[in-house]
Design a protein around this motif. Structure first.
Motif, PDB file in Angstrom:
ATOM      1  N   THR B 299       0.827  -1.204   0.000  1.00 32.56           N
ATOM      2  CA  THR B 299       0.000   0.000   0.000  1.00 32.56           C
ATOM      3  C   THR B 299       0.865   1.259   0.000  1.00 32.56           C
ATOM      4  O   THR B 299       0.586   2.223  -0.714  1.00 32.56           O
ATOM      5  N   ILE B 300       1.940   1.223   0.799  1.00 25.81           N
ATOM      6  CA  ILE B 300       2.834   2.381   0.835  1.00 25.81           C
ATOM      7  C   ILE B 300       3.414   2.630  -0.558  1.00 25.81           C
ATOM      8  O   ILE B 300       3.455   3.764  -1.046  1.00 25.81           O
ATOM      9  N   GLN B 301       3.808   1.529  -1.202  1.00 27.75           N
ATOM     10  CA  GLN B 301       4.346   1.636  -2.560  1.00 27.75           C
ATOM     11  C   GLN B 301       3.299   2.245  -3.499  1.00 27.75           C
ATOM     12  O   GLN B 301       3.612   3.117  -4.307  1.00 27.75           O
ATOM     13  N   THR B 302       2.047   1.785  -3.360  1.00 25.50           N
ATOM     14  CA  THR B 302       0.979   2.297  -4.223  1.00 25.50           C
ATOM     15  C   THR B 302       0.773   3.786  -3.998  1.00 25.50           C
ATOM     16  O   THR B 302       0.616   4.561  -4.950  1.00 25.50           O
ATOM     17  N   ILE B 303       0.785   4.196  -2.718  1.00 27.23           N
ATOM     18  CA  ILE B 303       0.592   5.622  -2.414  1.00 27.23           C
ATOM     19  C   ILE B 303       1.693   6.438  -3.075  1.00 27.23           C
ATOM     20  O   ILE B 303       1.448   7.479  -3.682  1.00 27.23           O
TER      21      ILE B 303
END
Lengths: 351, 338
Positions: B299-303
């Protein structure tokens, strides 16, 4: 020194390995040991080994002390990258990149930042009591990101003659990086072996609780050791960066933590902490660098170097493992059966 | 994980007490914190970008990280026994290289995939034997395996090899539709199956109980007559198998083999396991927690991708920061219990 004591010495196998590598090199390339002086500088395969092995040796000296306290420092590669990035960005940002003053400021700032990073590692290990492998894993993961942040993702190429001296200059014909490595090695050896410091570090590694109760300030010792490790990593990082005349946050010091740990392990210092041998680390670093050189001189594709490193680590670990030692001991006792005198002597030397 | 949700019918105060004790226990605390964190990260993403909290984005999280989920499952087994496996990234790269080069020379996919799984399991077995029989530290033994695997990658080929085998291509491109715009890949199904099997093994089999027992105290496990030796070797076989499978899933994802893939993935796998609440000293932790850990990282990567202006190296800094927070949390929770 009699034969059995030589055999059980921790330096025996690493030295044998180094000699074997030297002989392979000599067979493949008869001029291996020749040294010549060109333009007042020393040249030759042995000089190359010393010069290319200097950064690994410098880091391995710091790593030896960390490992002696039952710790490990995985962040040295990232610290290398940060130190190089800081120094190069300062030199690039200054109006006079070629002046000695600028380079001195860049080097000092890079070393100071490394000291702070080392204090941070030491704080996590000694004060918060986090396992060393994990505490330094944090900086290993985040550190390269930070280095990329400093270089803004670019490869910073610097054109500064005084900075270039650190990595590829010569003093009295000897490469500067080798001189730096010798100074750090000697300083570490004198400081820990001519004072009680080495003994205290070993006692923390053997039994932290007992040494604390005996009045050893393990907390301060641990912080010092990790700070020294980061400091030596920064020096190695400066040498690497200066040698390439560029700071590459992604690749400076990549995998160098593994080479340094290997050098320490090959040198006979146990990862379980306690007794350490700086001389062993020196031999270990030379073995690794000679191995890389051998791969080149023998004509094996250099890309296969890692397979050889894996083979060497495995061989050394298996030779030094307690299981193998016990098997050796049984074998030698069975040879000496019926002669009580030799049996007790063997037992003493095994333990 | 079920304590705080299924025991609802008791009075509010007792529920609160249970919830707070679940949050502060070393067993459930970190997992619950991770769950809260995952929801929080999603809420942040949802408040900043339109269309962030949507089916396709969530499913893509699984699609992009299927291989990491499998790696993290293997790593969970190893860390539960108090060990560590640094070789997973290199073994993953090795299996992509073996797959690509064998397929290129005309082998069929139905032979290549089982062969890879057997080879990586054997590598895991050798590592396990080195650790158990020769008493070599897991750190060093798996480091040697990492060098070996990476080196063998280079020996196979320095360049990237693309995969054109029809079976691999169809497995890579088939999307299983879940209605609407939502679809997943075969890799996701395989990864979730691995998670399910690992969950069943860890919680409902002798092997699983022995794994937890070794992490809790190897000596005690041995005195209880548990097969400590066999299990300690077996966790590295499991991790090797998972790395091989992750490599196969990775080739479905990239359709190529490259010797420099997944440098540093071992750190992501370890980070996911730690963030997922497994104690590094062993004994406590859940496979499902590790899945949550992978999702948090994803999720952090996606953000960061959605943000666009933030460079990708912020990911590493965030992962480092999260690792720190969770390790300190583990420390605090276990210290309080003692």
């Amino acid at each position: 020194m009699n034969a059995s004591r030589m055999f059980s010495s921790r330096l025996f196998w690493p030295v044998v390995m180094l000699l074997v590598l030297f002989i392979i090199n000599l067979v493949a390339f008869p001029g291996f040991f020749s040294l010549e002086v060109k333009n007042g500088h020393l040249f030759g395969s042995l000089v190359d080994i010393a010069r290319n092995g200097a950064p690994t040796l410098i880091i391995a000296v710091g790593m030896t002390l960390v490992i002696a306290t039952r710790g490990i420092d995985l962040s040295v590669g990232a610290v290398c990258a940060i130190a190089g990035a800081v120094a190069c960005s300062i030199i690039l940002g200054s109006p006079e990149p070629g002046s000695i003053g600028t380079v001195a400021v860049a080097v000092i700032v890079a070393l100071l930042i490394a000291l702070v990073l080392g204090l941070w590692n030491g704080f996590l290990v000694a004060v918060l009591g986090i396992q060393p492998i994990i505490a330094t894993l944090i900086l290993m993961t985040a550190g390269r990101g930070a280095a990329m942040l400093i270089t803004e993702g670019q490869i910073l190429t610097v054109n500064s003659p005084p900075f270039k001296v650190i990595g590829s200059g010569f003093v009295l014909g000897i490469p500067v990086s080798v001189v730096i490595a010798v100074v750090i090695f000697t300083a570490a050896a004198l400081l820990t072996r001519r004072t009680a410091l080495g003994l205290l570090i070993e006692s923390v590694g053997i039994n932290p609780e007992a040494s604390r109760q005996a009045g050893v300030r393990s907390r301060g010792l641990l912080i010092t050791v990790y700070t020294f490790s980061a400091f030596s990593a920064a020096i190695a990082g400066l040498i690497l960066t200066s040698n390439q005349t560029a700071a590459d946050a992604n690749n400076t010091g990549l995998f160098i933590e593994l080479d340094a740990i290997l050098a320490v392990v090959i040198g006979g210092t146990s990862l379980a902490g306690g007794r350490y041998s700086l001389l062993g680390t020196l031999v270990g670093a030379l073995v690794i660098q000679t191995l890389v050189t051998t791969v080149y001189t023998v004509g094996i594709p250099p890309i296969a170097t890692m397979v050889f490193k894996a083979a060497v680590v495995t061989a050394v670990c298996l030779l030094q493992s307690p299981t193998t030692n016990a098997a050796f001991g049984r074998w030698r006792r069975s040879l000496g059966r019926g002669r009580p005198g030799t049996r007790t002597a063997e037992r003493a030397s095994v333990s | 994980m079920s304590i705080d949700t299924s025991s609802a019918p008791v009075a509010g105060r007792r529920l609160f007490g249970r919830v707070s004790s679940a949050f502060t226990s070393p067993k459930y605390g970190p997992v619950l914190v991770t769950l809260v964190l995952l929801i929080a990260v999603f809420a942040i993403g949802g408040s900043r970008y339109r269309g962030f909290v949507s089916g396709p984005v969530i499913l893509n999280l699984f699609v992009d990280n299927a291989y990491l989920i499998v790696l993290a499952v293997g790593m969970t087994f190893v860390i539960l026994t108090g060990g560590i496996d640094l070789s997973v990234g290199a073994v993953l790269a090795l299996s992509t290289m073996i797959a690509a080069s064998l397929l290129q020379s005309g082998w069929s996919a139905s032979v290549v995939i089982p062969l890879i799984l057997v080879l990586t399991s054997v590598l895991g077995l050798l590592v396990g034997l080195m650790i158990h029989v020769f008493k070599i530290q897991p750190f060093i033994a798996t480091l040697a395996a990492m060098f070996l695997a990476r080196g063998l990658c280079y020996v196979i080929s320095k360049d990237s090899i693309s995969i054109t085998d029809p079976v691999f291509v169809s497995l890579a491109q088939t999307r299983i539709s879940l209605g609407g715009r939502m679809s997943i890949t075969a890799s996701v199904v395989i990864a979730l199956l691995v998670v399910l099997v690992a969950f069943l093994v860890l919680h409902y089999s002798r092997l699983g109980r022995t794994v937890y027992a070794i992490g809790g105290g190897e000596q005690s496990g041995m005195l209880m007559g548990l097969p400590v030796a066999r299990t300690k070797v077996l966790v590295y076989v499991i991790s090797g198998f998972c790395s091989g499978l992750a490599g196969v899933l990775f080739t479905f994802y990239t359709l190529s083999g490259y010797s420099l893939t997944a440098v540093g993935t071992e750190l992501d796998a370890i980070a996911a396991v730690v963030i997922g609440g497994t104690l590094l000293t062993g004994g406590y932790g859940f496979v499902l927690g590790s899945v949550l850990g992978v999702l948090v990282l994803g999720t952090i990567q996606t953000i960061i991708t959605f943000e666009g202006t933030l460079s990708s190296w912020w990911t590493r800094i965030f992962i480092g920061g999260l690792l720190l927070v969770f390790i300190v949390l583990q420390k605090v929770l276990t210290a309080r219990r003692r």
